[in-house]
Design a protein around this motif. Structure first.
Motif, PDB file in Angstrom:
ATOM      1  N   VAL A   1      59.812  49.723  47.372  1.00 46.31           N
ATOM      2  CA  VAL A   1      60.058  49.083  48.480  1.00 46.31           C
ATOM      3  C   VAL A   1      61.085  50.192  49.416  1.00 46.31           C
ATOM      4  CG1 VAL A   1      61.739  48.059  47.578  1.00 46.31           C
ATOM      5  CG2 VAL A   1      61.000  47.235  49.739  1.00 46.31           C
ATOM      6  N   LEU A   2      61.832  50.736  48.836  1.00 45.73           N
ATOM      7  CA  LEU A   2      63.170  51.467  49.673  1.00 45.73           C
ATOM      8  C   LEU A   2      62.406  52.685  50.546  1.00 45.73           C
ATOM      9  CD1 LEU A   2      65.894  51.587  46.810  1.00 45.73           C
ATOM     10  CD2 LEU A   2      65.545  49.693  48.690  1.00 45.73           C
ATOM     11  N   HIS A   3      61.165  53.106  50.327  1.00 46.42           N
ATOM     12  CA  HIS A   3      60.782  54.245  51.086  1.00 46.42           C
ATOM     13  C   HIS A   3      60.357  53.776  52.471  1.00 46.42           C
ATOM     14  CE1 HIS A   3      56.906  52.169  49.111  1.00 46.42           C
ATOM     15  NE2 HIS A   3      56.501  52.356  50.360  1.00 46.42           N
ATOM     16  N   HIS A   4      60.447  52.380  52.585  1.00 46.92           N
ATOM     17  CA  HIS A   4      60.126  51.843  53.961  1.00 46.92           C
ATOM     18  C   HIS A   4      61.412  51.970  54.881  1.00 46.92           C
ATOM     19  CE1 HIS A   4      56.951  49.528  51.945  1.00 46.92           C
ATOM     20  NE2 HIS A   4      56.279  50.234  53.000  1.00 46.92           N
ATOM     21  N   LEU A   5      62.882  52.505  54.205  1.00 47.53           N
ATOM     22  CA  LEU A   5      64.076  52.533  54.809  1.00 47.53           C
ATOM     23  C   LEU A   5      63.829  53.712  55.769  1.00 47.53           C
ATOM     24  CD1 LEU A   5      66.446  51.864  52.075  1.00 47.53           C
ATOM     25  CD2 LEU A   5      65.885  50.273  53.931  1.00 47.53           C
ATOM     26  N   ARG A   6      64.518  53.935  57.058  1.00 47.86           N
ATOM     27  CA  ARG A   6      64.425  55.036  57.820  1.00 47.86           C
ATOM     28  C   ARG A   6      65.427  55.778  57.689  1.00 47.86           C
ATOM     29  NH1 ARG A   6      59.302  53.938  57.462  1.00 47.86           N
ATOM     30  NH2 ARG A   6      58.205  52.658  58.850  1.00 47.86           N
ATOM     31  N   ASP A   7      66.378  56.067  58.726  1.00 46.13           N
ATOM     32  CA  ASP A   7      67.301  56.892  58.782  1.00 46.13           C
ATOM     33  C   ASP A   7      68.448  57.007  57.786  1.00 46.13           C
ATOM     34  OD1 ASP A   7      68.925  55.066  59.601  1.00 46.13           O
ATOM     35  OD2 ASP A   7      68.900  55.656  61.856  1.00 46.13           O
ATOM     36  N   ASP A   8      69.326  57.870  58.077  1.00 51.37           N
ATOM     37  CA  ASP A   8      70.430  57.941  56.923  1.00 51.37           C
ATOM     38  C   ASP A   8      71.384  56.815  56.837  1.00 51.37           C
ATOM     39  OD1 ASP A   8      69.625  60.394  56.040  1.00 51.37           O
ATOM     40  OD2 ASP A   8      71.006  61.643  57.448  1.00 51.37           O
ATOM     41  N   ASN A   9      71.586  56.131  58.108  1.00 53.98           N
ATOM     42  CA  ASN A   9      72.472  55.061  58.036  1.00 53.98           C
ATOM     43  C   ASN A   9      71.688  53.836  57.578  1.00 53.98           C
ATOM     44  OD1 ASN A   9      74.746  53.446  59.335  1.00 53.98           O
ATOM     45  ND2 ASN A   9      73.194  52.586  60.477  1.00 53.98           N
ATOM     46  N   ASP A  10      70.605  53.579  57.727  1.00 56.42           N
ATOM     47  CA  ASP A  10      69.701  52.666  57.039  1.00 56.42           C
ATOM     48  C   ASP A  10      69.781  52.712  55.454  1.00 56.42           C
ATOM     49  OD1 ASP A  10      67.969  50.541  57.979  1.00 56.42           O
ATOM     50  OD2 ASP A  10      66.173  51.833  58.176  1.00 56.42           O
ATOM     51  N   TRP A  11      69.602  54.072  54.976  1.00 55.66           N
ATOM     52  CA  TRP A  11      69.754  54.048  53.498  1.00 55.66           C
ATOM     53  C   TRP A  11      70.957  53.932  53.001  1.00 55.66           C
ATOM     54  CZ3 TRP A  11      66.094  55.100  49.930  1.00 55.66           C
ATOM     55  CH2 TRP A  11      64.829  55.531  50.364  1.00 55.66           C
ATOM     56  N   GLU A  12      71.957  54.365  53.958  1.00 58.45           N
ATOM     57  CA  GLU A  12      73.377  54.153  53.071  1.00 58.45           C
ATOM     58  C   GLU A  12      73.780  52.475  53.271  1.00 58.45           C
ATOM     59  OE1 GLU A  12      76.249  57.056  54.151  1.00 58.45           O
ATOM     60  OE2 GLU A  12      78.041  55.839  53.443  1.00 58.45           O
ATOM     61  N   THR A  13      73.462  52.093  54.275  1.00 57.51           N
ATOM     62  CA  THR A  13      74.005  50.595  54.395  1.00 57.51           C
ATOM     63  C   THR A  13      73.248  49.693  53.546  1.00 57.51           C
ATOM     64  OG1 THR A  13      72.520  50.238  56.450  1.00 57.51           O
ATOM     65  CG2 THR A  13      74.839  50.773  56.675  1.00 57.51           C
ATOM     66  N   THR A  14      72.140  50.192  52.987  1.00 60.01           N
ATOM     67  CA  THR A  14      71.116  49.245  52.369  1.00 60.01           C
ATOM     68  C   THR A  14      71.527  49.378  50.826  1.00 60.01           C
ATOM     69  OG1 THR A  14      69.374  49.338  53.830  1.00 60.01           O
ATOM     70  CG2 THR A  14      68.824  48.704  51.342  1.00 60.01           C
ATOM     71  N   PHE A  15      72.064  50.709  50.320  1.00 58.81           N
ATOM     72  CA  PHE A  15      72.623  50.901  48.999  1.00 58.81           C
ATOM     73  C   PHE A  15      73.869  50.413  48.916  1.00 58.81           C
ATOM     74  CE2 PHE A  15      70.001  54.370  46.679  1.00 58.81           C
ATOM     75  CZ  PHE A  15      68.877  54.087  47.176  1.00 58.81           C
ATOM     76  N   ALA A  16      74.646  50.337  50.002  1.00 63.00           N
ATOM     77  CA  ALA A  16      75.982  49.800  49.857  1.00 63.00           C
ATOM     78  C   ALA A  16      75.988  48.040  49.706  1.00 63.00           C
ATOM     79  CB  ALA A  16      76.907  50.287  51.059  1.00 63.00           C
TER      80      ALA A  16
ATOM     81  N   GLN B   1      68.889  60.089  46.701  1.00 62.10           N
ATOM     82  CA  GLN B   1      69.349  58.582  46.285  1.00 62.10           C
ATOM     83  C   GLN B   1      70.419  58.245  45.154  1.00 62.10           C
ATOM     84  OE1 GLN B   1      65.700  55.834  46.490  1.00 62.10           O
ATOM     85  NE2 GLN B   1      64.543  57.700  47.028  1.00 62.10           N
ATOM     86  N   LEU B   2      70.111  59.251  44.083  1.00 64.24           N
ATOM     87  CA  LEU B   2      71.383  59.366  43.422  1.00 64.24           C
ATOM     88  C   LEU B   2      72.599  59.592  43.810  1.00 64.24           C
ATOM     89  CD1 LEU B   2      69.176  60.970  40.498  1.00 64.24           C
ATOM     90  CD2 LEU B   2      69.732  58.589  40.513  1.00 64.24           C
ATOM     91  N   ASP B   3      72.549  60.532  44.795  1.00 61.18           N
ATOM     92  CA  ASP B   3      74.035  61.080  45.362  1.00 61.18           C
ATOM     93  C   ASP B   3      74.507  59.871  46.121  1.00 61.18           C
ATOM     94  OD1 ASP B   3      73.709  63.436  44.390  1.00 61.18           O
ATOM     95  OD2 ASP B   3      73.481  64.526  46.465  1.00 61.18           O
ATOM     96  N   LEU B   4      73.472  59.239  46.888  1.00 65.08           N
ATOM     97  CA  LEU B   4      74.030  58.051  47.850  1.00 65.08           C
ATOM     98  C   LEU B   4      74.403  57.018  46.790  1.00 65.08           C
ATOM     99  CD1 LEU B   4      74.272  57.212  50.615  1.00 65.08           C
ATOM    100  CD2 LEU B   4      71.602  56.435  50.519  1.00 65.08           C
ATOM    101  N   MET B   5      73.952  56.769  45.627  1.00 64.35           N
ATOM    102  CA  MET B   5      74.630  55.495  44.594  1.00 64.35           C
ATOM    103  C   MET B   5      75.888  55.920  44.313  1.00 64.35           C
ATOM    104  SD  MET B   5      71.653  54.246  42.242  1.00 64.35           S
ATOM    105  CE  MET B   5      69.920  54.932  42.425  1.00 64.35           C
ATOM    106  N   LYS B   6      76.029  57.315  44.026  1.00 64.38           N
ATOM    107  CA  LYS B   6      77.671  57.497  43.529  1.00 64.38           C
ATOM    108  C   LYS B   6      78.389  57.326  44.648  1.00 64.38           C
ATOM    109  CE  LYS B   6      75.926  61.130  40.544  1.00 64.38           C
ATOM    110  NZ  LYS B   6      75.733  62.729  40.699  1.00 64.38           N
ATOM    111  N   LYS B   7      77.927  57.891  46.021  1.00 67.07           N
ATOM    112  CA  LYS B   7      78.926  57.626  47.307  1.00 67.07           C
ATOM    113  C   LYS B   7      78.961  56.266  47.429  1.00 67.07           C
ATOM    114  CE  LYS B   7      79.024  58.857  52.194  1.00 67.07           C
ATOM    115  NZ  LYS B   7      78.187  59.406  53.362  1.00 67.07           N
ATOM    116  N   VAL B   8      78.332  55.264  47.103  1.00 70.02           N
ATOM    117  CA  VAL B   8      78.471  54.002  47.591  1.00 70.02           C
ATOM    118  C   VAL B   8      79.303  53.064  46.237  1.00 70.02           C
ATOM    119  CG1 VAL B   8      76.649  53.811  49.345  1.00 70.02           C
ATOM    120  CG2 VAL B   8      76.393  52.897  46.662  1.00 70.02           C
ATOM    121  N   GLY B   9      79.489  53.965  45.506  1.00 65.64           N
ATOM    122  CA  GLY B   9      80.338  53.327  44.042  1.00 65.64           C
ATOM    123  C   GLY B   9      79.646  53.171  42.816  1.00 65.64           C
ATOM    124  N   PHE B  10      78.511  53.433  42.647  1.00 65.80           N
ATOM    125  CA  PHE B  10      77.856  53.140  41.428  1.00 65.80           C
ATOM    126  C   PHE B  10      78.600  54.128  40.283  1.00 65.80           C
ATOM    127  CE2 PHE B  10      74.740  51.346  43.827  1.00 65.80           C
ATOM    128  CZ  PHE B  10      74.109  50.416  42.941  1.00 65.80           C
TER     129      PHE B  10
END
Ligand SMILES: C[S@@+](CC[C@H](N)C(=O)[O-])C[C@H]1O[C@@H](n2cnc3c(N)ncnc32)[C@H](O)[C@@H]1O
Length: 235
Positions: A127-142, A207-216
């Motif tokens: 499902v996450l491959h439907h996210l679009r720009d960087d902001n979309d990805w980051e706000t969803t992971f957060a 995606q792994l970098d983003l997960m670390k960035k948002v706090g995982f």
């Protein structure tokens, strides 16, 4: 090319419920679907053996939740999807096998309101491959991070890219060959055209970098085969 809108995506899945209703065979267009399904649900069980609350985002007809319930029966399940026919099917299938509660919420994972610090396990299958720009990805992971209890896990199985263009081309060529071996040249073209129109996948590294960035606190790779991967993070 203009990408599909949320309405386009919803309508397509409204008409594709039966194809997503088979737990055993997985999706033929997804390499290693069955392995990834097993790996992310078994890992979630081992990370949160006392789990009580599950969230399945983009649940489709409920395959990931059904598999999770074979490992941790009795979970309270929250199922989110754009498509009402998918949710209806998921509700029927999941209600039949859990003694816990089953709640469905129709809408976009980016907008739907859900309780924070509440879920032990979040599953995101294809499902996450439907996210679009960087902001979309980051706000969803957060957001997904906020919804998890401390110690809870987000488990993803999805279409992915490579960061190096020539290796990306290579993995998609191999995927094309795979599709052709399953159902011929036309099928290859049909699936690849559809991906170009509807999907905007990101690499596993991204995606792994983003997960670390948002706090995982921890991120883990469970499986990767060309442009498909299974991975996750622990809050
Ligand atoms: C490829 S299907 C996968 C379904 C299920 N997870 C599985 O693997 O069997 C993707 C599902 O995600 C849903 N979806 C796509 N974008 C979404 C979004 N932004 N919010 C909620 N659901 C979404 C679609 O309606 C569809 O049912």
């Amino acid at each position: 090319m203009d990408k599909s809108t949320i309405q386009d995506i919803r309508e397509r899945f409204d008409n594709d419920v039966e194809r997503f209703s088979n737990l055993d065979t997985g999706q033929v267009s997804t390499i290693d679907a069955t392995i990834s399904l097993e790996l992310i649900t078994e890992s979630a069980k081992r990370i949160t053996p006392a789990a009580t609350a599950l969230l399945d985002v983009g649940c489709g007809a409920g395959n990931y939740t059904l598999k999770m319930l074979t490992k941790l029966p009795g979970l309270d399940c929250t199922l989110v999807d754009l498509s009402k026919p998918m949710l209806d099917k998921a509700f029927d299938r999941v209600s039949a096998v859990t003694n816990g509660s089953v709640e469905t919420k129709q809408g976009d994972i980016r907008e739907i309101v859900l309780p924070g610090n509440h879920f032990d396990v979040i599953l995101a299958g294809a499902v996450l491959h439907h996210l679009r720009d960087d902001n979309d990805w980051e706000t969803t992971f957060a957001k997904l991070f906020r919804l998890l209890k401390p110690g809870g896990c987000l488990m993803i199985s999805d279409l992915i890219t490579q960061d190096t263009e020539l290796l990306n081309d290579y993995t998609w060529e191999r995927y094309g060959d795979y599709l052709e071996s399953v159902a011929g040249k036309e099928y290859r073209q049909k699936v690849l055209d559809y991906v170009a129109k509807e999907d905007s996948p990101r690499s596993m590294n991204y995606q792994l970098d983003l997960m670390k960035k948002v706090g995982f606190s921890k991120v883990e790779i469970l499986h990767k085969n060309m442009c498909f991967g299974a991975f996750g993070g622990i809050k």
